[in-house]
Design an enzyme around this catalytic site. Sequence first.
Site, PDB file in Angstrom:
ATOM      1  CD  GLU A  51     -20.427  -2.225 -35.256  1.00 10.19           C
ATOM      2  OE1 GLU A  51     -19.204  -2.438 -35.169  1.00 10.19           O
ATOM      3  OE2 GLU A  51     -21.026  -1.424 -34.514  1.00 10.19           O
ATOM      4  CB  THR A 109     -14.952  -5.618 -33.523  1.00  8.44           C
ATOM      5  OG1 THR A 109     -13.868  -4.724 -33.458  1.00  8.44           O
ATOM      6  CG2 THR A 109     -16.052  -5.152 -32.588  1.00  8.44           C
ATOM      7  CG  LEU A 166      -9.998   1.452 -30.940  1.00  6.83           C
ATOM      8  CD1 LEU A 166      -9.638   1.932 -29.537  1.00  6.83           C
ATOM      9  CD2 LEU A 166     -10.883   2.486 -31.636  1.00  6.83           C
TER      10      LEU A 166
END
Length: 432
Positions: free
Chosen positions: A181, A337, A378
């Site tokens: 990232e 995300t 997750l």
Amino acid sequence: MFFILALLFGQLFATKVNVMLPLRTVSNDGNLDESVAQRFPILKNAGVNGVMVDVWWGIVEKTPKTYNFKPYLRLAQLCQQNGLKLQCVMSFHQCGGNVGDDCNIPIPSWAKNNANVFYRDAHGHDDTEVISLDVDEETVLQGRTPRQVYKDFMEAFALGMGSFMGSVIEEIQVGLGPCGELRYPGYQLDRWSFPGVGEFQAFSPRMKELFANASKQAGHPEWTSPPTDAGSYNSRPDETSFFTNGYRSAYGNHFMNWYTQLLIDHGRRILTDAVSIFKPLGVGVAMKVSGIHWWYNHASHAAELTTGYINGGFSTQDFYSRIASLCAELGVVVDFTCFEMSNNEQSQDAKCAPENLVYQVLMACKNANVAMSAENALARYDATAYNRIITNACNRGGKVAAFTYLRLTDNLVYNGQNLNEFKRLISTIRNC
Ligand SMILES: *[C@@H]1O[C@H](CO)[C@@H](O)[C@H](O)[C@H]1NC(C)=O
């Protein structure tokens, strides 16, 4: 006629769903776990477009300028045989030490030998998971600059993967920091735990000198050091003077603008190289922004700040808008995300607001007219998480170009209920 055209058009612009492969798909000694391909027909049958894999710097370039892409060639072949696309991540970071990491793949030992290439925090700790952005253009890696090393690697990859480029391999995600990232390693798991504010990574001798120079240029030679009043990894914002008041001062603004700008400059440099290498081959380029959702509703956005993301309360635009503009300019996809996260499932004590954060990034990308792709942060298999993904991906005013599911497990494909739920997610997203 119209109906058929509409159908064709719909397919063309349908949101693509991809699935991330396990982190250890290619082992540290360069062997592909071919059993992964046993799941490919199930994925294909469920409507998945392709799979995503990390191409680890630490596996591929064990000796400078000698590259082993064999396991990735074999994987591309297996994808082709199953009618799947392959997205490759140029992973210039260590695998291990971050959320969900079940692996230990350090960056190449020849790159780790130079002690002056790492991020350092205010307490003198060096993080060795990735090379610091401040030395991008310095000859610190056995006669090459990190920028050159990344460029050589990407060129070798493009050449090595041959005719798979632009056919099976349709997109490259370029690693720009920890976890791939574009961010500073502000929250290293061996010292940080949720929901600490993290620490600034600006205390290597060279970073401090860069900052002192920037202060002189700004007419403030007295601002010689990055903030030393920002607590430590596990502080809460209100326990620190920097995240209470400091960030709003002239000094705080100056430091944060400098810290964020370095990150944006780094992104521009490496992405420019990637675009020049991959775009001519008909391969798209993507980059990833981290989802720092804790302390989002605190005025300081403390955790975002240590990560390098200015947001709110500053004289300049927020980081997300600036990255969206940069990516629009370069023709790069923004990958974000947290799509599965609901505010009410997160700690209100830590002022978490993942839904608001996702919305902010969706709107930043929409305003910049840049393509956005989405991920979950997750592992989840339940309808609650999937419904949140569908809402975020389809119904909040910005349509995502792709959704990448994290991550392929046996529990996803060999559990009937999980697989059915996943199929529902895919077909809904594809048609949104
Ligand atoms: C800081 O500025 C001095 C004086 O201009 C210069 O010699 C030095 O190289 C600069 N430091 C860095 C790290 O750029």
